[in-house]
Scaffold this motif. Structure first.
Motif, PDB file in Angstrom:
ATOM      1  N   ILE A 153     -25.404  -8.329  11.626  1.00 53.42           N
ATOM      2  CA  ILE A 153     -26.374  -9.252  11.031  1.00 53.42           C
ATOM      3  C   ILE A 153     -27.761  -8.620  11.012  1.00 53.42           C
ATOM      4  CG2 ILE A 153     -27.551 -11.461  11.378  1.00 53.42           C
ATOM      5  CD1 ILE A 153     -24.832 -12.522  12.455  1.00 53.42           C
ATOM      6  N   TYR A 154     -28.115  -7.937  12.087  1.00 55.23           N
ATOM      7  CA  TYR A 154     -29.409  -7.238  12.133  1.00 55.23           C
ATOM      8  C   TYR A 154     -29.515  -6.227  10.992  1.00 55.23           C
ATOM      9  CZ  TYR A 154     -32.911  -3.825  13.658  1.00 55.23           C
ATOM     10  OH  TYR A 154     -33.983  -2.957  13.704  1.00 55.23           O
ATOM     11  N   LEU A 155     -28.479  -5.415  10.831  1.00 56.92           N
ATOM     12  CA  LEU A 155     -28.502  -4.378   9.799  1.00 56.92           C
ATOM     13  C   LEU A 155     -28.525  -4.998   8.404  1.00 56.92           C
ATOM     14  CD1 LEU A 155     -25.902  -1.906  11.339  1.00 56.92           C
ATOM     15  CD2 LEU A 155     -28.371  -1.540  11.148  1.00 56.92           C
ATOM     16  N   ALA A 156     -27.747  -6.061   8.199  1.00 52.57           N
ATOM     17  CA  ALA A 156     -27.717  -6.714   6.888  1.00 52.57           C
ATOM     18  C   ALA A 156     -29.080  -7.282   6.523  1.00 52.57           C
ATOM     19  CB  ALA A 156     -26.664  -7.806   6.875  1.00 52.57           C
ATOM     20  N   LYS A 157     -29.801  -7.789   7.511  1.00 49.15           N
ATOM     21  CA  LYS A 157     -31.120  -8.353   7.251  1.00 49.15           C
ATOM     22  C   LYS A 157     -32.178  -7.265   7.109  1.00 49.15           C
ATOM     23  CE  LYS A 157     -30.455 -12.943   9.259  1.00 49.15           C
ATOM     24  NZ  LYS A 157     -30.926 -13.928  10.266  1.00 49.15           N
ATOM     25  N   LYS A 158     -32.114  -6.252   7.967  1.00 52.47           N
ATOM     26  CA  LYS A 158     -33.122  -5.184   7.897  1.00 52.47           C
ATOM     27  C   LYS A 158     -33.033  -4.439   6.570  1.00 52.47           C
ATOM     28  CE  LYS A 158     -34.896  -1.015  10.046  1.00 52.47           C
ATOM     29  NZ  LYS A 158     -34.883  -0.069  11.199  1.00 52.47           N
ATOM     30  N   TYR A 159     -31.808  -4.178   6.134  1.00 58.44           N
ATOM     31  CA  TYR A 159     -31.598  -3.420   4.900  1.00 58.44           C
ATOM     32  C   TYR A 159     -31.144  -4.349   3.776  1.00 58.44           C
ATOM     33  CZ  TYR A 159     -31.879   0.502   8.124  1.00 58.44           C
ATOM     34  OH  TYR A 159     -32.307   1.398   9.081  1.00 58.44           O
ATOM     35  N   TRP A 160     -31.819  -5.466   3.674  1.00 61.54           N
ATOM     36  CA  TRP A 160     -31.450  -6.530   2.727  1.00 61.54           C
ATOM     37  C   TRP A 160     -31.348  -6.007   1.297  1.00 61.54           C
ATOM     38  CZ3 TRP A 160     -30.080 -11.489   3.821  1.00 61.54           C
ATOM     39  CH2 TRP A 160     -29.976 -12.368   2.747  1.00 61.54           C
ATOM     40  N   ASP A 161     -32.294  -5.176   0.906  1.00 61.32           N
ATOM     41  CA  ASP A 161     -32.362  -4.712  -0.480  1.00 61.32           C
ATOM     42  C   ASP A 161     -31.675  -3.368  -0.690  1.00 61.32           C
ATOM     43  OD1 ASP A 161     -33.867  -6.946  -1.313  1.00 61.32           O
ATOM     44  OD2 ASP A 161     -35.711  -6.013  -0.575  1.00 61.32           O
ATOM     45  N   THR A 162     -30.913  -2.931   0.301  1.00 64.31           N
ATOM     46  CA  THR A 162     -30.233  -1.638   0.220  1.00 64.31           C
ATOM     47  C   THR A 162     -28.730  -1.843   0.134  1.00 64.31           C
ATOM     48  OG1 THR A 162     -31.966  -0.609   1.565  1.00 64.31           O
ATOM     49  CG2 THR A 162     -29.870   0.578   1.400  1.00 64.31           C
ATOM     50  N   GLY A 163     -28.080  -1.114  -0.765  1.00 67.98           N
ATOM     51  CA  GLY A 163     -26.625  -1.148  -0.830  1.00 67.98           C
ATOM     52  C   GLY A 163     -26.066  -2.519  -1.180  1.00 67.98           C
ATOM     53  N   THR A 164     -24.915  -2.822  -0.608  1.00 70.24           N
ATOM     54  CA  THR A 164     -24.212  -4.074  -0.907  1.00 70.24           C
ATOM     55  C   THR A 164     -24.867  -5.252  -0.191  1.00 70.24           C
ATOM     56  OG1 THR A 164     -22.142  -2.818  -0.995  1.00 70.24           O
ATOM     57  CG2 THR A 164     -21.962  -5.217  -0.843  1.00 70.24           C
ATOM     58  N   PRO A 165     -25.234  -6.322  -0.908  1.00 70.20           N
ATOM     59  CA  PRO A 165     -25.719  -7.526  -0.208  1.00 70.20           C
ATOM     60  C   PRO A 165     -24.564  -8.112   0.605  1.00 70.20           C
ATOM     61  CG  PRO A 165     -26.219  -7.594  -2.562  1.00 70.20           C
ATOM     62  CD  PRO A 165     -25.240  -6.482  -2.374  1.00 70.20           C
ATOM     63  N   LEU A 166     -24.800  -8.377   1.877  1.00 78.98           N
ATOM     64  CA  LEU A 166     -23.701  -8.789   2.758  1.00 78.98           C
ATOM     65  C   LEU A 166     -23.870 -10.180   3.349  1.00 78.98           C
ATOM     66  CD1 LEU A 166     -23.136  -5.414   4.669  1.00 78.98           C
ATOM     67  CD2 LEU A 166     -21.725  -6.381   2.837  1.00 78.98           C
ATOM     68  N   MET A 167     -24.997 -10.818   3.063  1.00 81.02           N
ATOM     69  CA  MET A 167     -25.245 -12.166   3.565  1.00 81.02           C
ATOM     70  C   MET A 167     -25.833 -13.022   2.449  1.00 81.02           C
ATOM     71  SD  MET A 167     -26.882 -11.490   7.356  1.00 81.02           S
ATOM     72  CE  MET A 167     -26.916 -13.254   7.730  1.00 81.02           C
ATOM     73  N   PRO A 168     -25.646 -14.331   2.541  1.00 80.78           N
ATOM     74  CA  PRO A 168     -26.232 -15.204   1.514  1.00 80.78           C
ATOM     75  C   PRO A 168     -27.748 -15.281   1.647  1.00 80.78           C
ATOM     76  CG  PRO A 168     -25.240 -16.517   3.257  1.00 80.78           C
ATOM     77  CD  PRO A 168     -24.870 -15.089   3.536  1.00 80.78           C
ATOM     78  N   ASP A 169     -28.372 -15.683   0.577  1.00 79.41           N
ATOM     79  CA  ASP A 169     -29.817 -15.895   0.575  1.00 79.41           C
ATOM     80  C   ASP A 169     -30.149 -16.966   1.620  1.00 79.41           C
ATOM     81  OD1 ASP A 169     -32.454 -16.668   0.052  1.00 79.41           O
ATOM     82  OD2 ASP A 169     -32.241 -16.377  -2.109  1.00 79.41           O
ATOM     83  N   PRO A 170     -31.024 -16.641   2.597  1.00 82.86           N
ATOM     84  CA  PRO A 170     -31.332 -17.622   3.639  1.00 82.86           C
ATOM     85  C   PRO A 170     -32.008 -18.884   3.112  1.00 82.86           C
ATOM     86  CG  PRO A 170     -32.799 -15.720   3.770  1.00 82.86           C
ATOM     87  CD  PRO A 170     -31.719 -15.361   2.790  1.00 82.86           C
ATOM     88  N   SER A 171     -32.501 -18.834   1.873  1.00 87.93           N
ATOM     89  CA  SER A 171     -33.114 -20.045   1.296  1.00 87.93           C
ATOM     90  C   SER A 171     -32.058 -21.021   0.772  1.00 87.93           C
ATOM     91  CB  SER A 171     -34.065 -19.663   0.156  1.00 87.93           C
ATOM     92  OG  SER A 171     -33.350 -19.117  -0.942  1.00 87.93           O
TER      93      SER A 171
END
Length: 261
Positions: free
Chosen positions: A79-97
Motif C-alpha cells: 500500500i505504501y508503494l502504491a501510494k508513493k508511486y501513484w502516477d508510476t506504472g500500473t495504478p493498483l489502488m482506487p482513487d481515494p476520493s
C-alpha cells in the motif's frame, strides 16, 4: 544504487507480493537476501529492522519528508508503494476520493487475508515442506483445509461473476495479494480446490498471463526447485554429500514457529 531495499527470501510468498508491486510499478530496488534456511530473519541485526522476525522488510532511504523509512508486512509495504508511486506504472489502488471503490478495495483485501491466505499457505507447508522431507502428512488437517478453501474460493468465484477483478474493474493490489497463494496451491498439486469455478479460472488466466506475474513467479518456482533439490540431497534421496556432513536439512517451517516467512 537503488534507494529502495527489500529484505527477503525468494521462498517467501510475501516477498513475492512486494516484488509483484515493484514490477507493476517499474521501480528499481535492491534485494537483500535473508536466508530462511539459516534463520537469518531471527538474528539480532534483522530484529532491529523487524522485531517480529518476519520477511519481507522494506527500507526506503527516500521516505516521507526525505527521511528513511523501514516498513514490515507485505500488505503494508504494498500500500505504501502504491501510494508513493501513484502516477508510476500500473495504478493498483482506487482513487481515494471515491469512498465506494475504496471501501470495496478494503473489503476485498481483508477477505483475502482472512479466508484465503492462511489455509492456502498451510496447505503449501504441508505438501511442499513435509512431503519433500518424507514426513507424514496430516491428512485430517489437509482435508479440513481443502474443504475450507473450496468453500471460500466458491465465494470468490461468485464475486468474480460480477466484476473482472476481485476488488473492481481494474487489476490491482488485491489481485496481487491472491497471486502467491494460488501459485503455491498449483505448485503443491492442490488446484482441485478451485475446480469448476469458471469465473475464478478466467480471472487467474488473465492474472498469470501478465508478464510481471510470469517473471516474478518464475523466480519463486526456481527457489522451490532449489529447495527440493537441496532437501533430496540432504535426505539421501539424491546424490548427496559423500562426506557424510549434515544428514538432515533444517527447513524454515519445521519448528514451533511455523512458516517464518
Amino acid at each position: 544504487m537503488a534507494s529502495l531495499k527489500v529484505y527477503g527470501d525468494h521462498l517467501s510468498p510475501y516477498l513475492t507480493i512486494v516484488k509483484l508491486v515493484l514490477a507493476e510499478k517499474g521501480i528499481d530496488f535492491q534485494l537483500v537476501p535473508i536466508s530462511l534456511f539459516k534463520a537469518e530473519q531471527k538474528t539480532p541485526e534483522f530484529l532491529k529492522l523487524n522485531p517480529w522476525g518476519k520477511v519481507p522488510v522494506m527500507e526506503d532511504e527516500d521516505g516521507p519528508n526525505g527521511k528513511p523509512l523501514v516498513l514490515a508486512e507485505s500488505r503494508a509495504i504494498s500500500i505504501y508503494l502504491a501510494k508513493k508511486y501513484w502516477d508510476t506504472g500500473t495504478p493498483l489502488m482506487p482513487d481515494p476520493s471515491d469512498p465506494a471503490a475504496t471501501g470495496r478495495f478494503n473489503e476485498a483485501m481483508l477477505a483475502e487475508a482472512l479466508y484465503i491466505d492462511t489455509p492456502a499457505i498451510e496447505v503449501a507447508v504441508e505438501k511442499l515442506i513435509k512431503l519433500s522431507r518424507g514426513l507424514a502428512l496430516n491428512e485430517v488437517a489437509l482435508n479440513a483445509l481443502r474443504a475450507t478453501l473450496k468453500t471460500n474460493f466458491a465465494v470468490v468465484d461468485r464475486i468474480l461473476a460480477t466484476r473482472p477483478y476481485i476488488a473492481g474493474d481494474e487489476y490491482g493490489l488485491v489481485d496481487i495479494f491472491y497471486t502467491p497463494s494460488i501459485h503455491l496451491l498449483e505448485r503443491s498439486g492442490e488446484k482441485d480446490v478451485m475446480e469448476g469455478l469458471e469465473h475464478l479460472a478466467s480471472w487467474w488466466a488473465k492474472v498469470k498471463s501478465r508478464k510481471q506475474t510470469a517473471h516474478v513467479t518464475a523466480e519463486a518456482h526456481a527457489a522451490f526447485d532449489e529447495l527440493m533439490a537441496m532437501t533430496k540431497t540432504a535426505n539421501g534421496t539424491g546424490e548427496g554429500d559423500k562426506t557424510g556432513a549434515s544428514s538432515k536439512l533444517q527447513l524454515p517451517c519445521e519448528s514451533e514457529d511455523v512458516c517464518n516467512y
